[in-house]
Design a protein around this motif. Structure first.
Motif, PDB file in Angstrom:
ATOM      1  N   HIS A  66       0.863  -1.189   0.000  1.00 59.50           N
ATOM      2  CA  HIS A  66       0.000   0.000   0.000  1.00 59.50           C
ATOM      3  C   HIS A  66       0.895   1.234   0.000  1.00 59.50           C
ATOM      4  O   HIS A  66       0.709   2.149   0.812  1.00 59.50           O
ATOM      5  CB  HIS A  66      -0.932   0.003   1.217  1.00 59.50           C
ATOM      6  CG  HIS A  66      -1.767  -1.233   1.342  1.00 59.50           C
ATOM      7  ND1 HIS A  66      -2.936  -1.403   0.637  1.00 59.50           N
ATOM      8  CD2 HIS A  66      -1.577  -2.368   2.046  1.00 59.50           C
ATOM      9  CE1 HIS A  66      -3.448  -2.600   0.923  1.00 59.50           C
ATOM     10  NE2 HIS A  66      -2.634  -3.199   1.784  1.00 59.50           N
ATOM     11  N   THR A  83      -1.096   3.639   7.448  1.00 58.74           N
ATOM     12  CA  THR A  83      -0.732   3.594   6.031  1.00 58.74           C
ATOM     13  C   THR A  83      -0.857   4.987   5.427  1.00 58.74           C
ATOM     14  O   THR A  83      -1.595   5.842   5.948  1.00 58.74           O
ATOM     15  CB  THR A  83      -1.632   2.637   5.230  1.00 58.74           C
ATOM     16  OG1 THR A  83      -2.954   3.189   5.142  1.00 58.74           O
ATOM     17  CG2 THR A  83      -1.703   1.257   5.874  1.00 58.74           C
ATOM     18  N   ASP A 105      -2.311   5.596   2.629  1.00 58.52           N
ATOM     19  CA  ASP A 105      -3.658   5.703   2.051  1.00 58.52           C
ATOM     20  C   ASP A 105      -4.630   6.327   3.055  1.00 58.52           C
ATOM     21  O   ASP A 105      -5.494   7.127   2.685  1.00 58.52           O
ATOM     22  CB  ASP A 105      -4.174   4.325   1.619  1.00 58.52           C
ATOM     23  CG  ASP A 105      -3.471   3.805   0.379  1.00 58.52           C
ATOM     24  OD1 ASP A 105      -2.842   4.619  -0.334  1.00 58.52           O
ATOM     25  OD2 ASP A 105      -3.545   2.591   0.113  1.00 58.52           O
ATOM     26  N   GLU A 106      -4.485   5.957   4.326  1.00 58.93           N
ATOM     27  CA  GLU A 106      -5.353   6.532   5.365  1.00 58.93           C
ATOM     28  C   GLU A 106      -5.096   8.026   5.513  1.00 58.93           C
ATOM     29  O   GLU A 106      -6.045   8.817   5.694  1.00 58.93           O
ATOM     30  CB  GLU A 106      -5.092   5.820   6.692  1.00 58.93           C
ATOM     31  CG  GLU A 106      -5.511   4.360   6.721  1.00 58.93           C
ATOM     32  CD  GLU A 106      -5.001   3.618   7.946  1.00 58.93           C
ATOM     33  OE1 GLU A 106      -5.464   2.488   8.178  1.00 58.93           O
ATOM     34  OE2 GLU A 106      -4.145   4.174   8.676  1.00 58.93           O
ATOM     35  N   TYR A 128      -3.930  10.069   3.133  1.00 59.89           N
ATOM     36  CA  TYR A 128      -4.456  10.754   1.950  1.00 59.89           C
ATOM     37  C   TYR A 128      -5.976  10.912   2.047  1.00 59.89           C
ATOM     38  O   TYR A 128      -6.524  11.946   1.640  1.00 59.89           O
ATOM     39  CB  TYR A 128      -4.127   9.983   0.676  1.00 59.89           C
ATOM     40  CG  TYR A 128      -2.643   9.788   0.424  1.00 59.89           C
ATOM     41  CD1 TYR A 128      -1.703  10.723   0.844  1.00 59.89           C
ATOM     42  CD2 TYR A 128      -2.185   8.654  -0.239  1.00 59.89           C
ATOM     43  CE1 TYR A 128      -0.352  10.536   0.617  1.00 59.89           C
ATOM     44  CE2 TYR A 128      -0.830   8.454  -0.474  1.00 59.89           C
ATOM     45  CZ  TYR A 128       0.084   9.394  -0.045  1.00 59.89           C
ATOM     46  OH  TYR A 128       1.411   9.196  -0.277  1.00 59.89           O
ATOM     47  N   LEU A 144       1.528  10.299  -6.700  1.00 54.48           N
ATOM     48  CA  LEU A 144       0.155  10.570  -6.269  1.00 54.48           C
ATOM     49  C   LEU A 144      -0.421  11.758  -7.037  1.00 54.48           C
ATOM     50  O   LEU A 144      -1.549  11.696  -7.557  1.00 54.48           O
ATOM     51  CB  LEU A 144       0.139  10.855  -4.769  1.00 54.48           C
ATOM     52  CG  LEU A 144      -1.212  11.234  -4.167  1.00 54.48           C
ATOM     53  CD1 LEU A 144      -2.153  10.038  -4.164  1.00 54.48           C
ATOM     54  CD2 LEU A 144      -1.023  11.771  -2.730  1.00 54.48           C
TER      55      LEU A 144
END
Length: 270
Positions: free
Chosen positions: A45, A173, A175-176, A178, A199
């Motif tokens: 991830h 992570t 992703d969390e 973002y 990104l």
């Protein structure tokens, strides 16, 4: 039995133990060659290095390590683990090698054996498109997310002290982080420049990188156990040099980062 005979027997026994111990000294490369496979762990991830695309592992690390494994003559086996468990897992021998891009630091170099650099790891900020930041120092007084337990987190803490205060929020992570940035819970996220550039490139309507990077120039490398993994790292380094020399590294950099980057040909000072 005479004293002389007893002494000889004792000395022979000690010699046998010493030889056995020497012969049994772990050599990860030898074990990997014998098994015909290398088990490498990463967190899938961390785009564009490691990602899951409809359940399939893809990314820069996957492509590069497929090539490295070919050079080693073994089959790669990939494991997906949370970042915080990867380095401890290496130490207790749950797998052979850390494929996750690990920021090269002097503290880590004391405990692990690093490969040559495989990518740039200098830290920068990313914000929502149209955000208020025009330079890194604008982060003063803002709330910034970062992945917990990373070298980027430490550099962010240092930078916060330098500019007079950032509210730092740690995440499991990226992703969390973002996701919270998009919902307005964060003003920015700190991470390695290639990660954030990817990104912004793939989601230009959502994110924008704040230039220039604010961190000390650093690099990512792969990691093996210190001592018993040294021969493995030497073999991986030979493979990396070959991949760089024949143009495969440049091709992978352009594919995943959008541009090729020159990397140190020797270990950087940490």
């Amino acid at each position: 039995m005479t004293f002389s005979t007893t002494l000889k027997s004792a000395l022979f026994g000690l010699s046998t133990i010493a030889l056995t111990a020497t012969g049994a000294m772990a050599d990860d490369l030898a074990d990997i060659k014998s098994a015909g496979k290398i088990v490498a762990a990463t967190e899938m991830h961390y785009a564009p290095f490691d990602m899951l695309d409809q359940g399939e592992y893809v990314g820069f690390d996957r492509d590069l390590f497929d090539e490295i494994a070919k050079e080693l003559g073994v089959k790669p086996v990939y494991e997906d683990l949370p970042w915080t468990s990867i380095l401890p897992g290496l130490e207790v021998k749950k797998f052979d090698f850390v494929l996750a891009p690990v920021t090269m630091t002097s503290e880590r170099a004391k405990r692990y054996s690093f490969t040559l650099p495989i990518a740039d790891a200098t830290v920068a900020f990313v914000q929502r498109k149209g955000g208020e930041m025009t330079k890194p120092a604008d982060a003063k007084g803002m709330t910034v997310g970062v992945q917990k337990g990373t070298a980027q987190e430490k550099q962010l803490e240092t930078y916060s002290d330098k500019i007079g205060g950032i509210t730092i929020k740690g995440y499991g992570t990226t992703d969390e982080a973002y996701a919270d940035l998009m919902t307005g819970r964060l003003d920015a996220v700190a991470g390695s420049a290639p990660l954030l550039n990817y990104l912004a490139k793939t989601r230009p309507d959502d994110f924008a990188v704040v230039n220039p990077p604010f961190g000390t120039p650093t690099y990512f490398g792969y990691v093996a156990r210190k001592g018993e993994g040294d021969s493995l790292v030497a073999a991986v380094n030979d493979a990396i040099k070959k991949i760089e020399a024949d143009g495969r590294m440049k091709t992978l950099q352009e594919k995943w980062f959008g541009a090729a980057t020159d990397l140190p040909e020797t270990m950087p000072e940490l």
